[in-house]
Every structure is written in structure tokens, then in C-alpha cells.
Design a protein around this motif. Sequence first.
Motif, PDB file in Angstrom:
ATOM      1  N   GLY A  59       0.829  -1.196   0.000  1.00  0.00           N
ATOM      2  CA  GLY A  59       0.000   0.000   0.000  1.00  0.00           C
ATOM      3  C   GLY A  59       0.863   1.244   0.000  1.00  0.00           C
ATOM      4  N   ASN A  60       1.423   1.565  -1.155  1.00  0.00           N
ATOM      5  CA  ASN A  60       2.416   2.643  -1.288  1.00  0.00           C
ATOM      6  C   ASN A  60       1.991   3.544  -2.449  1.00  0.00           C
ATOM      7  OD1 ASN A  60       4.781   4.095  -0.951  1.00  0.00           O
ATOM      8  ND2 ASN A  60       6.134   2.493  -1.750  1.00  0.00           N
ATOM      9  N   PRO A  61       0.906   4.333  -2.238  1.00  0.00           N
ATOM     10  CA  PRO A  61       0.243   5.004  -3.364  1.00  0.00           C
ATOM     11  C   PRO A  61       1.160   5.900  -4.197  1.00  0.00           C
ATOM     12  CG  PRO A  61      -1.048   5.253  -1.341  1.00  0.00           C
ATOM     13  CD  PRO A  61       0.256   4.627  -0.957  1.00  0.00           C
ATOM     14  N   GLN A  62       2.012   6.684  -3.525  1.00  0.00           N
ATOM     15  CA  GLN A  62       2.800   7.657  -4.280  1.00  0.00           C
ATOM     16  C   GLN A  62       3.873   6.980  -5.136  1.00  0.00           C
ATOM     17  OE1 GLN A  62       3.813  11.346  -2.318  1.00  0.00           O
ATOM     18  NE2 GLN A  62       2.099  11.189  -0.891  1.00  0.00           N
ATOM     19  N   SER A  63       4.266   5.754  -4.776  1.00  0.00           N
ATOM     20  CA  SER A  63       5.239   5.042  -5.623  1.00  0.00           C
ATOM     21  C   SER A  63       4.615   4.697  -6.974  1.00  0.00           C
ATOM     22  CB  SER A  63       5.726   3.774  -4.936  1.00  0.00           C
ATOM     23  OG  SER A  63       4.737   2.767  -4.997  1.00  0.00           O
ATOM     24  N   LEU A  64       3.289   4.690  -7.044  1.00  0.00           N
ATOM     25  CA  LEU A  64       2.605   4.365  -8.296  1.00  0.00           C
ATOM     26  C   LEU A  64       2.008   5.615  -8.938  1.00  0.00           C
ATOM     27  CD1 LEU A  64       0.962   1.027  -7.158  1.00  0.00           C
ATOM     28  CD2 LEU A  64       2.919   1.282  -8.678  1.00  0.00           C
ATOM     29  N   GLY A  65       2.432   6.776  -8.500  1.00  0.00           N
ATOM     30  CA  GLY A  65       2.053   7.997  -9.207  1.00  0.00           C
ATOM     31  C   GLY A  65       1.046   8.887  -8.506  1.00  0.00           C
ATOM     32  N   GLN A  66       0.489   8.441  -7.378  1.00  0.00           N
ATOM     33  CA  GLN A  66      -0.445   9.334  -6.683  1.00  0.00           C
ATOM     34  C   GLN A  66       0.313  10.575  -6.210  1.00  0.00           C
ATOM     35  OE1 GLN A  66      -3.365   7.594  -3.870  1.00  0.00           O
ATOM     36  NE2 GLN A  66      -2.852   9.257  -2.464  1.00  0.00           N
ATOM     37  N   GLN A  67      -0.293  11.749  -6.418  1.00  0.00           N
ATOM     38  CA  GLN A  67       0.356  12.996  -6.031  1.00  0.00           C
ATOM     39  C   GLN A  67      -0.010  13.363  -4.598  1.00  0.00           C
ATOM     40  OE1 GLN A  67       2.691  14.667  -7.982  1.00  0.00           O
ATOM     41  NE2 GLN A  67       2.435  12.675  -8.978  1.00  0.00           N
ATOM     42  N   PRO A  68       0.936  13.953  -3.870  1.00  0.00           N
ATOM     43  CA  PRO A  68       0.611  14.387  -2.506  1.00  0.00           C
ATOM     44  C   PRO A  68      -0.415  15.521  -2.515  1.00  0.00           C
ATOM     45  CG  PRO A  68       2.866  15.046  -3.103  1.00  0.00           C
ATOM     46  CD  PRO A  68       2.330  14.225  -4.238  1.00  0.00           C
ATOM     47  N   ILE A  69      -1.121  15.673  -1.401  1.00  0.00           N
ATOM     48  CA  ILE A  69      -2.067  16.782  -1.239  1.00  0.00           C
ATOM     49  C   ILE A  69      -1.256  18.076  -1.089  1.00  0.00           C
ATOM     50  CG2 ILE A  69      -3.865  17.742   0.278  1.00  0.00           C
ATOM     51  CD1 ILE A  69      -4.816  15.214  -1.151  1.00  0.00           C
ATOM     52  N   THR A  70      -1.547  19.039  -1.962  1.00  0.00           N
ATOM     53  CA  THR A  70      -0.728  20.261  -2.026  1.00  0.00           C
ATOM     54  C   THR A  70      -0.650  20.986  -0.692  1.00  0.00           C
ATOM     55  OG1 THR A  70      -1.404  20.468  -4.321  1.00  0.00           O
ATOM     56  CG2 THR A  70      -0.414  22.414  -3.309  1.00  0.00           C
ATOM     57  N   PHE A  71      -1.792  21.173  -0.044  1.00  0.00           N
ATOM     58  CA  PHE A  71      -1.802  21.934   1.210  1.00  0.00           C
ATOM     59  C   PHE A  71      -0.862  21.321   2.241  1.00  0.00           C
ATOM     60  CE2 PHE A  71      -3.504  22.495   5.534  1.00  0.00           C
ATOM     61  CZ  PHE A  71      -3.502  23.875   5.631  1.00  0.00           C
ATOM     62  N   PHE A  72      -0.906  19.992   2.358  1.00  0.00           N
ATOM     63  CA  PHE A  72      -0.060  19.330   3.356  1.00  0.00           C
ATOM     64  C   PHE A  72       1.421  19.598   3.079  1.00  0.00           C
ATOM     65  CE2 PHE A  72      -3.437  15.723   3.971  1.00  0.00           C
ATOM     66  CZ  PHE A  72      -4.266  16.633   4.619  1.00  0.00           C
ATOM     67  N   ARG A  73       1.785  19.494   1.787  1.00  0.00           N
ATOM     68  CA  ARG A  73       3.192  19.683   1.456  1.00  0.00           C
ATOM     69  C   ARG A  73       3.632  21.137   1.605  1.00  0.00           C
ATOM     70  NH1 ARG A  73       6.321  15.767  -0.636  1.00  0.00           N
ATOM     71  NH2 ARG A  73       5.365  13.711  -0.412  1.00  0.00           N
ATOM     72  N   GLU A  74       2.708  22.063   1.335  1.00  0.00           N
ATOM     73  CA  GLU A  74       3.049  23.478   1.541  1.00  0.00           C
ATOM     74  C   GLU A  74       3.397  23.728   3.008  1.00  0.00           C
ATOM     75  OE1 GLU A  74       0.502  25.916  -1.844  1.00  0.00           O
ATOM     76  OE2 GLU A  74      -0.396  25.629   0.129  1.00  0.00           O
ATOM     77  N   VAL A  75       2.547  23.222   3.889  1.00  0.00           N
ATOM     78  CA  VAL A  75       2.790  23.455   5.323  1.00  0.00           C
ATOM     79  C   VAL A  75       4.101  22.796   5.753  1.00  0.00           C
ATOM     80  CG1 VAL A  75       1.897  23.129   7.654  1.00  0.00           C
ATOM     81  CG2 VAL A  75       0.310  23.631   5.783  1.00  0.00           C
ATOM     82  N   LEU A  76       4.343  21.577   5.273  1.00  0.00           N
ATOM     83  CA  LEU A  76       5.583  20.886   5.659  1.00  0.00           C
ATOM     84  C   LEU A  76       6.809  21.669   5.203  1.00  0.00           C
ATOM     85  CD1 LEU A  76       4.932  17.088   5.004  1.00  0.00           C
ATOM     86  CD2 LEU A  76       4.899  18.323   7.180  1.00  0.00           C
TER      87      LEU A  76
END
Lengths: 487, 487
Positions: A59-76
Motif C-alpha cells: 500500500g504505497n500510493p505515491q510510488s505508483l504515481g499518486q500525487q501528494p495533497i498540495t496543502f499538506f506539502r506546503e505546510v511541511l
Amino acid sequence: MASDKSTPPLTVDSLNPKVLKCEYAVRGEIVSLAQKLQQDLQANPGSHPFEEILYCNIGNPQSLGQQPITFFREVLALCDHPTILDKSETQGLFSADSIERAWQILDQIPGRATGAYSHSQGIKGLRDTIAAGIEARDGFPADPNDIFLTDGASPAVHMMMQLLIRSESDGIFCPIPQYPLYSASIALHGGTLVPYYLDEATGWGLEVSELKKQLETARQKGITVRALVVINPGNPTGQVLAEENQRAIVEFCKKEGLVLLADEVYQENIYVPEKQFHSFKKVARSMGYGDKDIPLVSFQSVSKGYYGECGKRGGYMEVTGFSPEVREQIYKVASVNLCSNISGQILASLVMCPPKVGDESYESYFAEKDGILQSLARRAKTLEDALNSLEGVTCNKAEGAMYLFPQIKLPKKAIQEAEKAKKAPDAYYASRLLNATGIVVVPGSGFGQVPGTWHFRCTILPQEEKIPAIVTRLTDFHKKFMDEFRD
Amino acid sequence: MASDKSTPPLTVDSLNPKVLKCEYAVRGEIVSLAQKLQQDLQANPGSHPFEEILYCNIGNPQSLGQQPITFFREVLALCDHPTILDKSETQGLFSADSIERAWQILDQIPGRATGAYSHSQGIKGLRDTIAAGIEARDGFPADPNDIFLTDGASPAVHMMMQLLIRSESDGIFCPIPQYPLYSASIALHGGTLVPYYLDEATGWGLEVSELKKQLETARQKGITVRALVVINPGNPTGQVLAEENQRAIVEFCKKEGLVLLADEVYQENIYVPEKQFHSFKKVARSMGYGDKDIPLVSFQSVSKGYYGECGKRGGYMEVTGFSPEVREQIYKVASVNLCSNISGQILASLVMCPPKVGDESYESYFAEKDGILQSLARRAKTLEDALNSLEGVTCNKAEGAMYLFPQIKLPKKAIQEAEKAKKAPDAYYASRLLNATGIVVVPGSGFGQVPGTWHFRCTILPQEEKIPAIVTRLTDFHKKFMDEFRD
């Protein structure tokens, strides 16, 4: 002085036998084979009848192309490098609410020291946010002092096993099939996995009669069963428990004095309108059981849900119903590792308190979230239908989580061929599938299954445009496999 | 059906006794008292004779005001939110080489998926960078396949203890005084800590004669000693081993068949011109011992050095000299937790490969690094001198690491008073110090000490402008304490 012969060199035979006993199929033999094939493809494109490896083992969604949620990454990003918060260019690059949230979070960190070890349970302000999120979800109070932030859910599970298991006479109730973290952790801590079987015929139903039967059997063997693991939504099975069923489980744990270990990491992954997620804590509280009545641990992770931030290693456990003395011991074990990573802690607070209606990011956030969840639901349905159309394959619905766990009725000849290859029949099927199609699934034996039945776990995570090709490849492979071995 | 009386409720007495046995003084009783006092101060400013708590109990530089290295944080922020890499505003906010490095790192991550679980040893490209950094440091080859990235060094230490310890008949050699992670981890895994004493009179010297004597004693008790822990630079003792001494230790491990567990997390923290850091691997290789000759694990962390990024939980172990079968078992244990956090992995690669001469960030990077290390050296010297000027206190030089570990000759009356308060004499001193000054130090008993001697560990980490006040407060307190109890 003893001679240098007195201590033999380190060999596998002289390692801790609990380590040798531990197995973790999700990253086991089939994945090693996949990595080898991937290297082949890089070195010699065209060396296999497929162009890429499709990792449906984990269960590794982003390894298969799922993009992160923008807001979460902005805050990080802003919390990683707070000196840009004041700069004018930042407003062009980041949403206003991500800047605001980053300030809020910085103010919750003592001295704004994002590079400092935190409290061993995690930063208090972030735990406040998480507790508020749990309260909003459940409609019952949550206490920030009950939250232990961890590097993903796995270390939290290990921590509880470490506390509960004294010897192999201590048993932990686990569903079969189960997520192999549980069997691995129980083996590493030297306990006994006490199985209860989910009923495949009723959509992986969890029957209290089965629990009673297995508890009785375990006790007759001299096993002290200490805790019950429930995975809801199910992994690898994908079912979502009905509230009525959850009540019966709570009642059973209460009656039998078991700690309820509720793996609720897929709480956001529900794909059918007729089912809803109810936390076990909410169910217990709605039955009138308060904080002192039942020891209950709920595990949550940033790796799953619509966010799928596996690499961030964020998560928490909410620990209720333990005495202060036991809590102190949990705290002590947490403190030996000092704290979990701060980015993961921040992300755990974000997933439990995402943007709200009216926030600048809300619309884009909701569109991203909804897009991912809707797509996952479609992928689950398409793959489920495809699997059910295969000869000898039956597959329950993925009501939730990220997996399908089809049963394959393997022909006798295939089983004999597997024996010749010294593989379990399902492992043989999975390795043939991988070699023919590049699709990586995990054999059912890694999760446990009713003896004599064969399954595999396949994630629903490849990106949607790839699903038709996967269905075609899988269908073609299966047809040829059956043609080769049909009785 | 068994009745609900058959399983008693969970109590401390029914927890895993190994957990109960485990102690971790760095976050123990003294810190709980400090947190209580801090709450008092917030609720009632002026309620104590000091305005703030000074946490000198733990090597947590940023909690005391140390600023992160700008370049490292720039790269982390860009990797957290790569969509800004292409934007024009980004060039105004970030250095050119941080943008370049972020691109390089993204290209090393399969599918640029910064939110995916990585290989269980960590992202291969980052391990390449780390191996290159080790090679540049040591002048001997390093293999990226020998690197296991972990969430700080602590989980790596636990992993090795888990592999090596089978029962309480298995012993792990540890220095006394030691960093309590080791005693805690050995207790949690059910092994026996076999002590060897560092010689305070010779600046915490590590004598092979002492190792031989203690090994003999342990073997006579039926203990199989499996590994030797060396902490260099020392924690809590601050000494830096001479290369000659390291060679003797390597030879001893080789002769006695011991795994050498080298805690080298303070490798960048050296404050005296006459001492240099040499990794044990470099020393072993320079003695002619190759990869197959000696099992050796080197632990490194992003939490220490001049970077002090404790909250990021990054680190690695370099594992050499084990058979492929044993290595496979280490990999399996790592895989059960999937992977360490990616930000921590990235940071581990950055600290092993910082900006170089000619890079845009180099000058500011060097100024930040040099400023921190020079200041730490000054703080170490000032505190050491201050401690040595106190009645009955002697303190070895902090040649490296982040700590001073002074010995206090406590008057008999103080020891009697401690007995009345049911505290160890050093714990009594530390709690009196805290209550009088707000300075938090850890009693020596948490680290181990020659019976009948008393110490405390004090970090050198408070910001430089606070050091004079700390010296004054400590000196005043100590004088009054001695006046109260002098024999």
C-alpha cells in the motif's frame, strides 16, 4: 584468558531465534524477484515480456504515481524552512492558509525549534489538534495526553506488543488473513499468534462465535490471550465492519479482559455508500463504556487514507483505559527512542485537521482528496470485476482499505508443479504472474488463509489509466495458466 | 466458556518484565520534575527563584536556541514541496545550489515520489552519497549496500541488540559510564550488560586490560559476550579515543570474536586541536582487516554534529563484516518497519555531503558550521573551568561530544540527607540544583559510575550568552549546598 576459539564467529544459527522466526511477506521473496527483474529491464530493455514492474504488493500510493495533497506539502515545506515565512515571494508560492497554518504550528513548538527532539509523546500543540480531530470525528471527548505520536503505525504496534508479551505463553488474537506486521511483531517479541478466521463466504465476516471458540482452544493449550487485534477497514481483506459487529467485539473484549488493539489506519478509505467508518472508541463510548472500562488502543497513520504519505512516517496511537502506572511504562518505552520525526508529527496533525470550508485551499484540497478517493473506488470495482470474471477466482468487494484478496482455486497439476518448484501453490502462481506480466502481488500464505485455500493480495493503487492494461495482462496470464494446468 | 475473571485486568505486574526493568534516565524523574516546574512558572511567574528551565539533560541543541544550517533546511523544504522548484519566485528565496541539490535528490528517488516508502535500507541514490562521504572521510571504500538508513541512531542500536541477544546469557560489553540507550535496549531485549569501566583518572581512558578482566569475569559467570559497544567521542564522558587505543580495541574484538558496535554519532564534535576523529572502520582497514575479517557496525545520526537536527530523526548504520545470511536477517528486520522517514534520509545524505568550496552556499554554510563548533568549544571550556573551580568537584575535559561529566565528592551529611529523601546522592544533588536554579542535569547513576563515586551529566548546549549566568547560578548553588552539608 579464554582463547579466540571460545566465541565462534557470528552466524545465522547464533542469531536471536525470534528474528529467524519472523516473516514479512509484503517485502519478501516476491519483491526480491521483482527488483531483479527491474534491474534486468534497466540493463536490457525488452528482456522481459513487459516494460515495467507494477508494484501491487504494498500500500504505497505515491510510488505508483499518486500525487501528494498540495496543502499538506506546503505546510511541511514552510515548517522545514521557516525563515521564508516572512518573505514577500513566499506569498506568490504558497497559499495564505498554509502560511497561516505553518505559523500556528511553529507557535505550538517550544522555541519554534523544528529541529529539536519533542516531548516523547509528540509536540503537545499537535496532540491538541489531533485530539480535537478525533473528537470531531467521533462526537466523544479525546485527551491529548492519550496520544502517542510515532514514526508510522508500525512502531506503535511494536510498542504494544513489547508491553504485552512476556513469553510464548502470551497470546495475541489476530484475524486470519492478517497484515503480516502483526505476525512479525508477535514473533519478534516471542509471543504466540492466536488466530481467528474471518469468514470469506460472508464477505470476510468477523464472528464472535469464532472468537469464543478460538479463545477456548487457546486457553486449553495454556495460552493467556492478552489482546485482540482488529483491522478495520480490513487488510488484506478490504471489508468494513458493521457497527453492530463492532459492539459485539467490544463486549467480547470487555467480558474476556482483552486489550482491544484497533488498527484503524484505513479510516478514510471507504468506497461503498452503505458502509461508514466508526472508530472502536466511538463504539465503546456509545455503549456507555468510559475511559476506565476497557483498555483500547487505536492506531492511525499518515501512510494511508487519501494522503498516502508513506515516506513521511507519521502516525499515532490513542491509548485509553490503562492505569496511570501502565501508561507510565508506555511513556518510558516511547522515551527510549526520544520522539518520532517532527515532519511526521506535523503531518499527522494536518490529516486530522485538514482545510475547512472557507479556507483559501479548501476547494483545491477537496478536489484533490475527492479525486483520489473516487478514483480508488472505481479502480477497486474494475479490478474486483476483472478478478471475478477469471476461471476459478472469487473476490470479495473492497469496501475499504487498498486491497483485493481474491481466492484462486488452483488445479491439481498447478499444485504439483508448485511442489516440484518447492513453492507454496499461491507463491508459485504469484511468481509466474510476475515473470509473465511484471505485476507484483503477495501470496496469500504471507497473510494466513484457511488451509487448502489459496489467495493473493493485490493493491488497487496503480494509476487509473494503467488499470485496463493490468486487467488485460492479468486475464491473459490467468487464461494461459489455466490452459496449462487445468485438471 | 471461561468466565471474565479468568483474565485479570492489565496491571503493571502483568506487563513484560523486561519493560519494567528498562530505565532511561535522560528522560527520567528529573525531567518530570523540570516539566512540573516549567508549568508552575507559566501559571505563576515568579513562583521559583529562576525565570526559566535550562534543559542541560539532553543533547538537543535546537531546543536551546541553536539554529539549523540554512542549506540543509532549504533542500528539505524543496524536496517536501517540489512543485515550487520550477517557479521564478523560488530563485529569490533559495540558493542556487540548494535548488540544484533538490533536483539531484529528486532524480535519485524512483518516480520522484518523496511520499513513497523507500527501499527498506533507504533510497539507493542517497546511500550512494553517504557511501561517498564515508569514503572521503576515511580514505577507504564504502559500499552503499552496507548502509541502513534509520530514524535516528536509536532504532539502529535496537535492531542490532534484537539480532544479537537470545537470552540473559548473552552479554553486551558497554562502557561505564554509558549512554543509557544501551542499558535500556539490552534490558528490553532481555540480555545482560557486561560493564567495562572507563578510567576517570586518565581522562576516561579505555584500557584493554580492563576489557580482558571483565570478559574473563563475564565468561566465568556463564555469559557469552557477543559484542562490544564503544562510544567515540564519548557520551557522557566527552573523551576522544587515540588511534593507538582504537587499534588495540579492534585487535581485542578480532581476537575474542566480538561484534564491534561503534557509536560514532559525535564524529563532527571535536573541540581540541590535539585530537581527531577516526572511524573504527578506517582504523580496522588501516590495520589490514578487510570486509570479511571483523564484524563492525558504525552508527551515525543527524541529531548531533554541528547540525543538531534531533527532530528530523535521521541516521544510518554502516554494517560490514557479516555473512550474506546474517545481512539478510538484518534486512528482514528493517523491512518489517518498511523504511525510515525520507526527510531524515535526505538529511543524512546532506550531512555526509555538505556544500563544497565554490558552491553558492559554501561560505554561509561554513560560517554557520564554524560558528557553532567554535562556540561549543568555548562553552565546553568555560563550563569545565567553572566546574573544576567548585569545592570537591573534578571534571575531565570535553574533548568532544556535547557533555561534561564532573565528579562531585559529596559530604557525608548530604549523603545522609539523600538517604532520608530516598534518593541516590547524585539524584538528590541534581534535584536540589534544579529546584534552586532551573538547571536540569542528569544524575550519574543513570549512566553508571564506579560505586561510591557521584557524578552528573551536563550538556554544553545552552547558548553562549547564557553561560555566564549559568556559571554564576551553579557556583552560588554549589557553595550554599556545601555550606549546608560540609563535613
